[in-house]
Design a protein around this motif. Structure first.
Motif, PDB file in Angstrom:
ATOM      1  N   GLU A  76       0.823  -1.202   0.000  1.00  0.00           N
ATOM      2  CA  GLU A  76       0.000   0.000   0.000  1.00  0.00           C
ATOM      3  C   GLU A  76       0.859   1.255   0.000  1.00  0.00           C
ATOM      4  O   GLU A  76       0.561   2.234  -0.698  1.00  0.00           O
ATOM      5  N   ALA A  77       1.946   1.241   0.752  1.00  0.00           N
ATOM      6  CA  ALA A  77       2.854   2.393   0.774  1.00  0.00           C
ATOM      7  C   ALA A  77       3.460   2.621  -0.608  1.00  0.00           C
ATOM      8  O   ALA A  77       3.602   3.768  -1.056  1.00  0.00           O
ATOM      9  N   ALA A  78       3.810   1.547  -1.289  1.00  0.00           N
ATOM     10  CA  ALA A  78       4.371   1.674  -2.633  1.00  0.00           C
ATOM     11  C   ALA A  78       3.363   2.293  -3.596  1.00  0.00           C
ATOM     12  O   ALA A  78       3.726   3.107  -4.458  1.00  0.00           O
ATOM     13  N   ARG A  79       2.101   1.935  -3.448  1.00  0.00           N
ATOM     14  CA  ARG A  79       1.049   2.527  -4.294  1.00  0.00           C
ATOM     15  C   ARG A  79       0.929   4.028  -4.043  1.00  0.00           C
ATOM     16  O   ARG A  79       0.787   4.819  -4.981  1.00  0.00           O
ATOM     17  N   LEU A  93      16.210   4.328  -1.821  1.00  0.00           N
ATOM     18  CA  LEU A  93      15.459   3.626  -0.781  1.00  0.00           C
ATOM     19  C   LEU A  93      16.428   3.288   0.345  1.00  0.00           C
ATOM     20  O   LEU A  93      17.425   2.583   0.129  1.00  0.00           O
ATOM     21  N   ILE A  94      16.155   3.807   1.536  1.00  0.00           N
ATOM     22  CA  ILE A  94      16.995   3.522   2.706  1.00  0.00           C
ATOM     23  C   ILE A  94      16.202   2.647   3.672  1.00  0.00           C
ATOM     24  O   ILE A  94      15.234   3.101   4.305  1.00  0.00           O
ATOM     25  N   GLN A 130      11.450  -5.254  -3.200  1.00  0.00           N
ATOM     26  CA  GLN A 130      10.555  -5.833  -4.205  1.00  0.00           C
ATOM     27  C   GLN A 130       9.423  -4.884  -4.553  1.00  0.00           C
ATOM     28  O   GLN A 130       9.082  -4.697  -5.725  1.00  0.00           O
ATOM     29  N   ALA A 131       8.822  -4.277  -3.537  1.00  0.00           N
ATOM     30  CA  ALA A 131       7.675  -3.401  -3.752  1.00  0.00           C
ATOM     31  C   ALA A 131       8.047  -2.125  -4.491  1.00  0.00           C
ATOM     32  O   ALA A 131       7.282  -1.627  -5.329  1.00  0.00           O
TER      33      ALA A 131
END
Length: 257
Positions: A76-79, A93-94, A130-131
């Motif tokens: 959901e965060a990736a969306r 991305l950390i 992955q996301a």
């Protein structure tokens, strides 16, 4: 400190300690990122008040509700980030979120603690990569830079010298078995990510922030959050393909596996 150059950055575990320190110093940079996505499990809770105060003053800071151990939350965060980016990619991305059980010696550590720690410290960063991989790939494709760098596309896993098998005898004063094993797994994940994602232009590096005065590191630690974060943000701009798949400390020095 060199300029980071990443236009878009996402951090996990951003409401305290090293994560919060990174957010603060990124915002204070002469040329801050266009977007900083700061995530934590409960951005509306009392432990995220300082993060909310920063967001109220900085329109480029976006708070995200994200539990790295929950696949649904990560997806959901990736969306949300993808919608906010409006067609652009994610440069950096950390993976900073981690948990630590100080009493986990071999005498008392159990399966539940091992699995819970692995879920956050090793499986979580895997799921995050992955996301957000499509957005990282997009950033790499959009970039005109040659080689690998944090300003192009990168995954930085915040690891620990305690995950170094070679250094274990020197650091075993604190056994912390579940934490050590999870960080060793994270180091292996970083190497595998480097071999896989490096081919599509994404740099993958594990960084040890030092022993830092945080809730996790305790006040006995050697470094302040500010010093550690300054070091990390000095290392990020100099990372290149020669560092892909390596474990470095906050001063940019290699740590053996």
């Amino acid at each position: 400190m060199g300029a980071l150059g990443a236009r878009t950055v996402l951090l996990s575990g951003s409401n305290r300690g090293i994560g919060l320190g990174l957010v603060k110093q990124l915002l204070a940079a002469p040329k801050p990122p266009l977007w900083i996505f700061a995530s934590c499990r409960d951005p509306e809770g009392p432990r995220a008040q300082e993060l909310r105060d920063l967001a109220s003053k900085h329109p480029n800071l976006v708070l995200l509700k994200l539990d790295v151990a929950n696949p649904v939350s990560v997806t959901e965060a990736a969306r949300i980030v993808e919608r906010k980016m409006n067609g652009s990619g994610l440069n950096l991305l950390i993976n900073n979120a981690a948990i630590y059980t100080p009493t986990a010696s071999l005498d008392v550590v159990d399966a539940e603690d091992m699995l819970r720690t692995y879920e956050t410290n090793a499986v979580g960063p895997m799921q995050m990569a992955q996301a957000f991989l499509p957005l990282l790939k997009k950033a790499a494709q959009e970039s005109t830079e040659k080689g690998l760098s944090c300003s192009k596309a990168a995954i930085i896993n915040i690891s620990s010298v305690m995950g170094s098998i070679e250094r274990t005898p020197a650091t075993f004063l604190k056994p912390v078995i579940s934490y050590r094993c999870s960080k060793a797994a994270l180091n292996m994940l970083t190497k595998c990510q480097a071999l896989t994602y490096g081919k599509v232009g994404i740099l993958c590096v594990a960084l040890h922030p030092g022993w830092v005065k945080t809730d996790m590191g305790t006040q006995e630690a050697d470094l302040t959050v500010e010093t550690s974060v300054q070091g990390l943000l000095s290392v990020l701009p100099i990372l290149s393909e020669k560092h892909n798949g390596t474990l470095l400390n906050w001063e940019g020095k290699a740590i053996p596996w």
